[in-house]
Structure formats: C-alpha cells, structure tokens
Scaffold this motif. Structure first.
Motif, PDB file in Angstrom:
ATOM      1  N   MET B   1      44.244  33.557  47.018  1.00  0.00           N
ATOM      2  CA  MET B   1      45.558  34.288  47.231  1.00  0.00           C
ATOM      3  C   MET B   1      46.573  33.554  47.613  1.00  0.00           C
ATOM      4  O   MET B   1      47.736  33.700  47.611  1.00  0.00           O
ATOM      5  N   THR B   2      46.278  32.616  48.851  1.00  0.00           N
ATOM      6  CA  THR B   2      47.182  31.974  49.643  1.00  0.00           C
ATOM      7  C   THR B   2      48.718  31.577  49.029  1.00  0.00           C
ATOM      8  O   THR B   2      49.446  31.576  49.201  1.00  0.00           O
ATOM      9  N   GLN B   3      47.991  30.555  48.241  1.00  0.00           N
ATOM     10  CA  GLN B   3      49.048  29.708  47.244  1.00  0.00           C
ATOM     11  C   GLN B   3      49.902  30.493  46.088  1.00  0.00           C
ATOM     12  O   GLN B   3      49.124  31.046  45.486  1.00  0.00           O
ATOM     13  N   PRO B   4      51.244  30.276  46.128  1.00  0.00           N
ATOM     14  CA  PRO B   4      51.764  30.983  45.103  1.00  0.00           C
ATOM     15  C   PRO B   4      51.605  30.207  43.775  1.00  0.00           C
ATOM     16  O   PRO B   4      51.323  28.949  43.851  1.00  0.00           O
ATOM     17  N   SER B   5      51.507  30.902  42.498  1.00  0.00           N
ATOM     18  CA  SER B   5      51.476  30.150  41.204  1.00  0.00           C
ATOM     19  C   SER B   5      52.414  30.357  40.558  1.00  0.00           C
ATOM     20  O   SER B   5      53.326  31.078  40.550  1.00  0.00           O
ATOM     21  N   VAL B   6      52.811  29.431  39.791  1.00  0.00           N
ATOM     22  CA  VAL B   6      53.774  29.395  38.841  1.00  0.00           C
ATOM     23  C   VAL B   6      53.499  28.706  37.431  1.00  0.00           C
ATOM     24  O   VAL B   6      52.542  27.874  37.405  1.00  0.00           O
ATOM     25  N   ARG B  44      47.660  35.866  29.697  1.00  0.00           N
ATOM     26  CA  ARG B  44      46.974  36.920  29.403  1.00  0.00           C
ATOM     27  C   ARG B  44      45.777  36.550  30.402  1.00  0.00           C
ATOM     28  O   ARG B  44      45.062  37.382  31.030  1.00  0.00           O
ATOM     29  N   GLU B  45      45.412  35.340  30.588  1.00  0.00           N
ATOM     30  CA  GLU B  45      44.153  34.813  31.384  1.00  0.00           C
ATOM     31  C   GLU B  45      44.491  34.974  32.799  1.00  0.00           C
ATOM     32  O   GLU B  45      43.638  35.687  33.482  1.00  0.00           O
ATOM     33  N   SER B  46      45.486  34.554  33.186  1.00  0.00           N
ATOM     34  CA  SER B  46      45.859  34.499  34.700  1.00  0.00           C
ATOM     35  C   SER B  46      47.375  34.636  35.023  1.00  0.00           C
ATOM     36  O   SER B  46      47.896  33.638  34.933  1.00  0.00           O
ATOM     37  N   PRO B  47      47.697  35.834  34.924  1.00  0.00           N
ATOM     38  CA  PRO B  47      49.200  35.919  35.299  1.00  0.00           C
ATOM     39  C   PRO B  47      49.590  35.454  36.449  1.00  0.00           C
ATOM     40  O   PRO B  47      49.206  35.461  37.478  1.00  0.00           O
ATOM     41  N   PRO B  48      50.690  34.417  36.381  1.00  0.00           N
ATOM     42  CA  PRO B  48      51.260  33.869  37.601  1.00  0.00           C
ATOM     43  C   PRO B  48      52.236  34.817  38.277  1.00  0.00           C
ATOM     44  O   PRO B  48      52.454  35.813  37.926  1.00  0.00           O
ATOM     45  N   PHE B 175      47.361  49.740  44.382  1.00  0.00           N
ATOM     46  CA  PHE B 175      46.664  48.694  43.937  1.00  0.00           C
ATOM     47  C   PHE B 175      45.380  48.985  43.346  1.00  0.00           C
ATOM     48  O   PHE B 175      44.493  49.822  44.241  1.00  0.00           O
ATOM     49  N   THR B 176      44.934  48.607  42.364  1.00  0.00           N
ATOM     50  CA  THR B 176      43.700  48.824  41.846  1.00  0.00           C
ATOM     51  C   THR B 176      42.672  48.024  42.600  1.00  0.00           C
ATOM     52  O   THR B 176      43.151  46.881  43.075  1.00  0.00           O
ATOM     53  N   ARG B 177      41.449  47.958  42.388  1.00  0.00           N
ATOM     54  CA  ARG B 177      40.628  47.337  43.143  1.00  0.00           C
ATOM     55  C   ARG B 177      40.469  45.808  42.664  1.00  0.00           C
ATOM     56  O   ARG B 177      40.327  44.796  43.242  1.00  0.00           O
ATOM     57  N   ASP B 182      42.154  40.223  43.453  1.00  0.00           N
ATOM     58  CA  ASP B 182      42.706  39.041  42.818  1.00  0.00           C
ATOM     59  C   ASP B 182      43.765  38.529  44.062  1.00  0.00           C
ATOM     60  O   ASP B 182      43.620  37.327  44.434  1.00  0.00           O
ATOM     61  N   ARG B 183      44.416  39.320  44.667  1.00  0.00           N
ATOM     62  CA  ARG B 183      45.293  38.965  45.586  1.00  0.00           C
ATOM     63  C   ARG B 183      44.791  38.542  47.011  1.00  0.00           C
ATOM     64  O   ARG B 183      45.224  37.718  47.666  1.00  0.00           O
ATOM     65  N   VAL B 184      43.587  39.357  47.369  1.00  0.00           N
ATOM     66  CA  VAL B 184      43.103  39.263  48.758  1.00  0.00           C
ATOM     67  C   VAL B 184      42.061  38.207  48.879  1.00  0.00           C
ATOM     68  O   VAL B 184      41.848  37.216  49.668  1.00  0.00           O
TER      69      VAL B 184
END
Lengths: 227, 227
Positions: B1-6, B44-48, B175-177, B182-184
């Motif tokens: 989760m730590t790094q932001p993605s683009v 679709r696979e991994s939303p940034p 937040f859904t589980r 994903d985030r945590v």
DNA sequence: CGGCTTTGTAACAGTCGCATGACAAAGGCG
DNA sequence: CGCCTTTGTCATGCGACTGTTACAAAGCCG
C-alpha cells in the motif's frame, strides 16, 4: 441542489469585478473579499464550495492565506484555485505545494479558468457525478451507505438498502416483482415472488417509522414503484 | 500500500521512458501502456491511484480513453492528468470538460508536472501531504506516527496504524474488506478476508480502551467505515 | 353484497455475518 | 539465543437478517 458558491479573493477592484461578473454568469453565487483577513472572516461565516485566490495581495498574501485554509480541518477540503502573475516554475510549484488545487497564470483565458473551476467543483459536488441518489426528501449515498429522510437517518438492512437503491435509480418507474428479484437478489437466486412483498413492507416501515408519507406506490397486478 | 501507483499512457517510446523515469524518481510505482486498449486492460486488473494520459495516440485517443474512464463507476474517481501538444483554448477546455482533472500543455516543466501530480494524489491519499489527519477527537500524525484520542495517546501496531490511516483518508466512506486488503495489506498479498475483521476489532479495542465511543461502523454485507 | 384475486403483515425458524478469544507462527531486538 | 510484540487463522457463540408461511385486509367484478 442549490447554486454552487465561490469565494473570490482579489484586492484589485477592476479584476475583482471582471471575475465576479464571469463567475456569476457561470452560475456561481459569488462572495468577494478584498483582503486575506476579510476572506478568513467570510470563511468562518459561510464556507463556500470553492475559493478563487489571487497570489499578490497586500498584508496577508494569497499563498499564506492558502496555507491557513489548508491547515484548518474545517476548510481543508475546499478546493483553492490560485491566480498569479508569477509565471516562474518555482512559483507555480510553490503554489501547488502550499495546497492550491490548481494554479493559473495571468494573463489567463477566462473560458479556461471557468473550465478549471468546474473541474474543482465536480469534486465537491458528487451530485453532478451522479453519486448521491435522491428523490423527494429521501437521500441515499452509496459511498457511505447511509440513507436519510430529510434530516434523520434511516437504518436499513442490506436487502432493503439494495431495494431502495434500485427504486432510486429510476424513480416513478414500476418494477415487477420479477424485475426486483433480478436486480436486488440476483439473476440466478431462487426465492419466492412474495418475498418481495415482505421486503417492500419492511422498507416502507423503515422509511415511515420516523414520520413521513409512504413513498412507495403499489401498482396492483404489476409491482411497485417509488413515488 | 505504501507507494502510490500511476498508470502512464503514452505511445511515443522516448517520452514514455522519460516520464516513467521521473515518475519512479518521484516515488511512484509505474505501470505503462502504449495504447488505449492496453491501458483499459491494466485498469481492470489493478486500478492505479493516478492516470497520466497523452492526448495524441493512434487508435483510441487520449480524450476518448479519458471519457471511458470517467464513464465507468469503478474508475471514475481516479484522477486523470492529460498531457497534450494541443495548446489551443478549445482543446484545453475540451480536455477538462471530458473529465480530465488537470491539463498540461507540451512543452511542460517536469517539475511542475510532478507538482500537479502530487496535487491530484493528495486528493486520493491525503496522508502523503504529511498533514495531520483528523476526525472527531481522533488525530493521526503521519510524520511522527502517533495517534491521539482527545488528549491521550493511543498505541497501535503497524497494521492497525495503516488501517486507521485508510479510514481517516475518507471518513464516512464504507470500505469493503477487499478494498482494505488492497490498501492496507497490499495489492498482491494473499490473506483471508476475515483477517480484516480481526484487525478492525483490534483497532476498535485500542481506540476505546481509554474511554470513548466506538468510532468504527460495521456495515453488514458491505464493510467498515469511520463515523 | 358475495366470491375471487391480490396485497399487507406478523410470526418463526433457519441462516448468515460478525465479534471475540485463543493460539501458533513470524519477526524484531536486546 | 530468548523474550516480547505483532500477525494471520480458526472455533465458537451471538444476534441480526432473511425467506416462508399463514392469515387478515383490501381491491375488483359480477
């Protein structure tokens, strides 16, 4: 919902007037402030949806005001658009780093400025994005999963929540029991048709418990609809 | 989760490389796509957290891709920054109207572009600004890694800390589980969904130990939210 | 007004989702 | 190495939610 509001902070009277005119034409309710101090006062009284800020101002500079706005939790989430004659890269970056949500360099195109304000506005007013579902005094926010009737919160179970969501997506439209089973329960789940009745009943009870008319209409021989 | 993605969408290899390099240096996890179709697949696979988009692309143009992104509810809230050589006012306005959250004209200053990306990012992830996150009497300082409830300090484990951070970034939002995992926990770590329950329980316990109401709301069938 | 169909609703049993406590494994640190 | 903290999983128990049924009420039609 009501008109969007903007706080315009600009010390130069001529500029202020031009901007205020264009903002009003754009559909904004415009508050104006000539100094940072005045702006802070207005912010406390009636927080606007948006802040348009000139960098160069005597006394409290735009950038300092921006910093203060972003420091206070109550005003932090209000988008700030900064206008400035300072076109240097360092200045632009500094403005953005200070918390400005956009930075427009003079001389700017009024049309573009308005477009950029609309961009900021659609962040704040998710209604325009179509996030919050409303009908009459009923409000459903899918993001927070909360339902309000006027000011009071209505507590719903998951099924009633989905049921109300379905109704709110097409207010007035009559849904057959089959259509509701499809949309609320899922395509290939088998439950009795009459179960819909029970859940509509429960939804009605929840919505009218704290007062208010029954917003759901029974269409004999057809199904149910909202309003 | 730590790094932001683009997600970087750019057909021109040289440009793509320069941008990817700068983005990585800025601390982003970079995904690249050379075409609109490729971009949609990755989305679709991994939303940034963020999308950087060149207007001019063969086949699916940047503006059309932007429109599509903003049409789909799942990707609508991801900020899109558009880059373009088209500097005309009409083009800039059109880009912004189509749903772009910012519009940068070539040739641009890389430093400013990065600043503008950070602006967009702090919408999605307020914590990266390093400002104190607050909600009610709960205060979290990302700098010092400390959490206070009113005046007393609350001691949290790393996971609970990230969990609370996530909640504080969008108070009220459910937040859904899966979203929390994903985030945590991170995008490609596999843990049981139920583990979330346990950690939410631990966070609750830590927050209420020294008195105070439970600030976390359980939304049956959906997930959890703060307040 | 009856007879019939359709809808409202209370009651109930079963199910499902969630909270909690326990526990072993992993990791950090002296 | 040994202690302590943190972490992920599981078993258990409780309570909320759900689907069904039965019966009452309401609408429709002759």
């Amino acid at each position: 919902m009501t008109q969007p509001s903007v706080l315009l902070v600009e010390d130069e009277p001529a500029q202020r007037e031009v901007l205020a005119y264009n903002l009003a034409a754009e559909g904004f309710v415009v508050q104006t402030a000539a100094t940072g101090a005045e702006a802070e006062l207005l912010l406390r009284e009636s927080p606007p949806d948006l802040i348009l800020l000139d960098w160069m101002m005597p006394e409290l500079s735009g950038i300092e005001l921006c910093r203060r706005i972003k420091l206070r939790p109550e005003t932090r989430s209000i988008p700030v658009v900064m206008i400035s004659a300072r076109s240097e890269e360092v200045d632009r970056v500094r403005g953005l780093e200070t918390g400005a949500d956009d930075y427009v360099v003079k001389p700017y195109s009024m049309v573009e400025l308005m477009a950029r304000l609309r961009v900021q506005l659609r962040r704040v007013r998710p209604v325009t994005v179509g996030l919050v579902l409303e009908h009459g005094d009923i409000r459903l926010d899918p993001e927070t999963h909360r339902v309000h009737r006027g000011a009071v919160e209505v507590k719903l179970g998951p099924t009633e929540f989905r049921l109300l969501t379905t109704f709110l997506e097409k207010p007035g439209r009559v849904f057959t029991r089959e259509a509701l089973l499809d949309r609320v329960w899922g395509r290939d789940i088998y439950v009795e048709t009459r179960t819909v009745d029970v859940h509509v009943g429960r939804l009605r009870k929840a919505l009218t418990e704290k007062g208010g008319d029954d917003p759901i209409r029974t269409v004999r021989g057809a199904g149910y609809s909202l309003g």
